[in-house]
Design a protein around this motif. Sequence first.
Motif, PDB file in Angstrom:
ATOM      1  N   GLU A   1      22.608  -0.196  19.764  1.00  0.00           N
ATOM      2  CA  GLU A   1      22.496   1.253  19.798  1.00  0.00           C
ATOM      3  C   GLU A   1      21.425   1.759  18.843  1.00  0.00           C
ATOM      4  O   GLU A   1      20.727   2.730  19.127  1.00  0.00           O
ATOM      5  N   GLU A   2      21.291   1.109  17.669  1.00  0.00           N
ATOM      6  CA  GLU A   2      20.319   1.560  16.684  1.00  0.00           C
ATOM      7  C   GLU A   2      18.938   0.952  16.886  1.00  0.00           C
ATOM      8  O   GLU A   2      18.026   1.230  16.124  1.00  0.00           O
ATOM      9  N   LEU A   3      18.765   0.139  17.887  1.00  0.00           N
ATOM     10  CA  LEU A   3      17.484  -0.521  18.116  1.00  0.00           C
ATOM     11  C   LEU A   3      16.349   0.495  18.215  1.00  0.00           C
ATOM     12  O   LEU A   3      15.259   0.308  17.670  1.00  0.00           O
ATOM     13  N   GLN A   4      16.622   1.598  18.897  1.00  0.00           N
ATOM     14  CA  GLN A   4      15.579   2.597  19.117  1.00  0.00           C
ATOM     15  C   GLN A   4      15.151   3.284  17.826  1.00  0.00           C
ATOM     16  O   GLN A   4      14.059   3.835  17.751  1.00  0.00           O
ATOM     17  N   PHE A   5      16.002   3.250  16.785  1.00  0.00           N
ATOM     18  CA  PHE A   5      15.662   3.927  15.545  1.00  0.00           C
ATOM     19  C   PHE A   5      14.714   3.118  14.661  1.00  0.00           C
ATOM     20  O   PHE A   5      14.175   3.632  13.695  1.00  0.00           O
ATOM     21  N   ASN A   6      14.539   1.846  14.947  1.00  0.00           N
ATOM     22  CA  ASN A   6      13.738   0.983  14.084  1.00  0.00           C
ATOM     23  C   ASN A   6      12.541   0.364  14.793  1.00  0.00           C
ATOM     24  O   ASN A   6      11.886  -0.509  14.252  1.00  0.00           O
ATOM     25  N   MET A   7      12.273   0.803  16.011  1.00  0.00           N
ATOM     26  CA  MET A   7      11.133   0.278  16.749  1.00  0.00           C
ATOM     27  C   MET A   7      10.410   1.415  17.456  1.00  0.00           C
ATOM     28  O   MET A   7      11.051   2.307  17.994  1.00  0.00           O
ATOM     29  N   ALA A   8       9.078   1.355  17.406  1.00  0.00           N
ATOM     30  CA  ALA A   8       8.282   2.349  18.115  1.00  0.00           C
ATOM     31  C   ALA A   8       7.836   1.740  19.441  1.00  0.00           C
ATOM     32  O   ALA A   8       6.994   0.853  19.469  1.00  0.00           O
ATOM     33  N   ALA A   9       8.438   2.171  20.535  1.00  0.00           N
ATOM     34  CA  ALA A   9       8.106   1.628  21.849  1.00  0.00           C
ATOM     35  C   ALA A   9       8.319   2.700  22.903  1.00  0.00           C
ATOM     36  O   ALA A   9       9.132   3.619  22.730  1.00  0.00           O
ATOM     37  N   ASP A  10       7.586   2.596  24.000  1.00  0.00           N
ATOM     38  CA  ASP A  10       7.750   3.554  25.095  1.00  0.00           C
ATOM     39  C   ASP A  10       9.098   3.369  25.789  1.00  0.00           C
ATOM     40  O   ASP A  10       9.775   4.329  26.132  1.00  0.00           O
ATOM     41  N   GLN A  11       9.483   2.104  25.991  1.00  0.00           N
ATOM     42  CA  GLN A  11      10.766   1.790  26.608  1.00  0.00           C
ATOM     43  C   GLN A  11      11.429   0.690  25.793  1.00  0.00           C
ATOM     44  O   GLN A  11      10.807  -0.323  25.494  1.00  0.00           O
ATOM     45  N   ILE A  12      12.696   0.885  25.421  1.00  0.00           N
ATOM     46  CA  ILE A  12      13.410  -0.115  24.632  1.00  0.00           C
ATOM     47  C   ILE A  12      14.552  -0.680  25.464  1.00  0.00           C
ATOM     48  O   ILE A  12      15.385   0.058  25.995  1.00  0.00           O
ATOM     49  N   LEU A  13      14.581  -2.000  25.575  1.00  0.00           N
ATOM     50  CA  LEU A  13      15.589  -2.669  26.389  1.00  0.00           C
ATOM     51  C   LEU A  13      16.276  -3.734  25.557  1.00  0.00           C
ATOM     52  O   LEU A  13      15.621  -4.622  25.003  1.00  0.00           O
ATOM     53  N   LEU A  14      17.584  -3.637  25.450  1.00  0.00           N
ATOM     54  CA  LEU A  14      18.371  -4.643  24.752  1.00  0.00           C
ATOM     55  C   LEU A  14      18.948  -5.584  25.805  1.00  0.00           C
ATOM     56  O   LEU A  14      19.763  -5.182  26.640  1.00  0.00           O
ATOM     57  N   SER A  15      18.499  -6.839  25.784  1.00  0.00           N
ATOM     58  CA  SER A  15      18.886  -7.755  26.852  1.00  0.00           C
ATOM     59  C   SER A  15      18.795  -9.197  26.380  1.00  0.00           C
ATOM     60  O   SER A  15      18.067  -9.513  25.443  1.00  0.00           O
ATOM     61  N   SER A 255      -0.680   5.624   9.230  1.00  0.00           N
ATOM     62  CA  SER A 255      -1.098   5.030  10.503  1.00  0.00           C
ATOM     63  C   SER A 255      -0.120   5.427  11.609  1.00  0.00           C
ATOM     64  O   SER A 255       1.031   5.777  11.343  1.00  0.00           O
ATOM     65  N   PRO A 256      -0.565   5.377  12.864  1.00  0.00           N
ATOM     66  CA  PRO A 256       0.312   5.776  13.975  1.00  0.00           C
ATOM     67  C   PRO A 256       1.624   5.004  14.026  1.00  0.00           C
ATOM     68  O   PRO A 256       2.672   5.580  14.310  1.00  0.00           O
ATOM     69  N   ILE A 257       1.598   3.693  13.728  1.00  0.00           N
ATOM     70  CA  ILE A 257       2.813   2.886  13.819  1.00  0.00           C
ATOM     71  C   ILE A 257       3.809   3.262  12.729  1.00  0.00           C
ATOM     72  O   ILE A 257       5.022   3.342  12.969  1.00  0.00           O
ATOM     73  N   VAL A 258       3.322   3.524  11.515  1.00  0.00           N
ATOM     74  CA  VAL A 258       4.221   3.920  10.422  1.00  0.00           C
ATOM     75  C   VAL A 258       4.795   5.305  10.695  1.00  0.00           C
ATOM     76  O   VAL A 258       5.978   5.562  10.468  1.00  0.00           O
ATOM     77  N   GLU A 259       3.969   6.194  11.203  1.00  0.00           N
ATOM     78  CA  GLU A 259       4.423   7.545  11.535  1.00  0.00           C
ATOM     79  C   GLU A 259       5.502   7.512  12.611  1.00  0.00           C
ATOM     80  O   GLU A 259       6.547   8.164  12.493  1.00  0.00           O
TER      81      GLU A 259
END
Length: 271
Positions: A1-15, A255-259
Amino acid sequence: EELQFNMAADQILLSDPNAFFGGLLNIAEDIKSTDKKTWLEDNQNKRSEWVIEHLRNLELTTGSNKWPKDAIHPLQLSINVQEAMSDGDHLVFDGGNTHFWSEIAVNLVGKKNHLSLGSVMHPGSYSLLGVGVSFALSAKRLNPKENVVLITGDGAFLSGGLSIEAAFQENLPIVVIVDNNGGLDCISQQQERLFSSGTHFATDFRDIPFHDLVKGLGGYGELVTKSSEIIPSVKRAIKSGKPACINVKTKGVISPIVEATSDKRDKASIE
């Protein structure tokens, strides 16, 4: 559930990886039959647009009235360093924002100037600070007749830069470019975005003369305060034939990734 809070990605899939790649293989034929024949050309055009956009953004940022006179943007630093390099040279990154801006610059210079580097080494997705000098020494040991240039943040150099002594012991003349923004910029920016006070703590440095440190060890060193000085200074450092340090005073820019990541991390229990 928290995966999206720690990664910058267009689509996040836990699989499960096996299930995910198995599913891709199952639809591979459908993708082949329906995909455009112009896929490669479309992506090359997208990359060209991306390069133009980033160069334009850099120009707008550094040309605005809010930008301090003669201040050096970290992206401009990395672009200019690579413009001073030649095909076959080896490039190493170390740092937080320094690493991420340099990743962008490699793509910009590679596309715009058609620079073909011998290799590119960086501290990994999590930017493990302090590995740059060791990486650069290893690259030079394996490629003694080729130039090896390291772009490192000041905090990263303080985390592992004194291993440059090995460059003198083993006669490995690497060139170290210090992106000197006066602190652990990547950390302080995240602190300011995550702390309720909006401030940072224990991340500022004094005015450290990195170039004099290397000169004191017997190497070559220069202090750079203007972007117009970057390319000539890097060329002089390479020509010196000594372990060298170009200490470049820059303005810290997130930088964009840190932001993108820090926008999410304030909601995650990891913090």
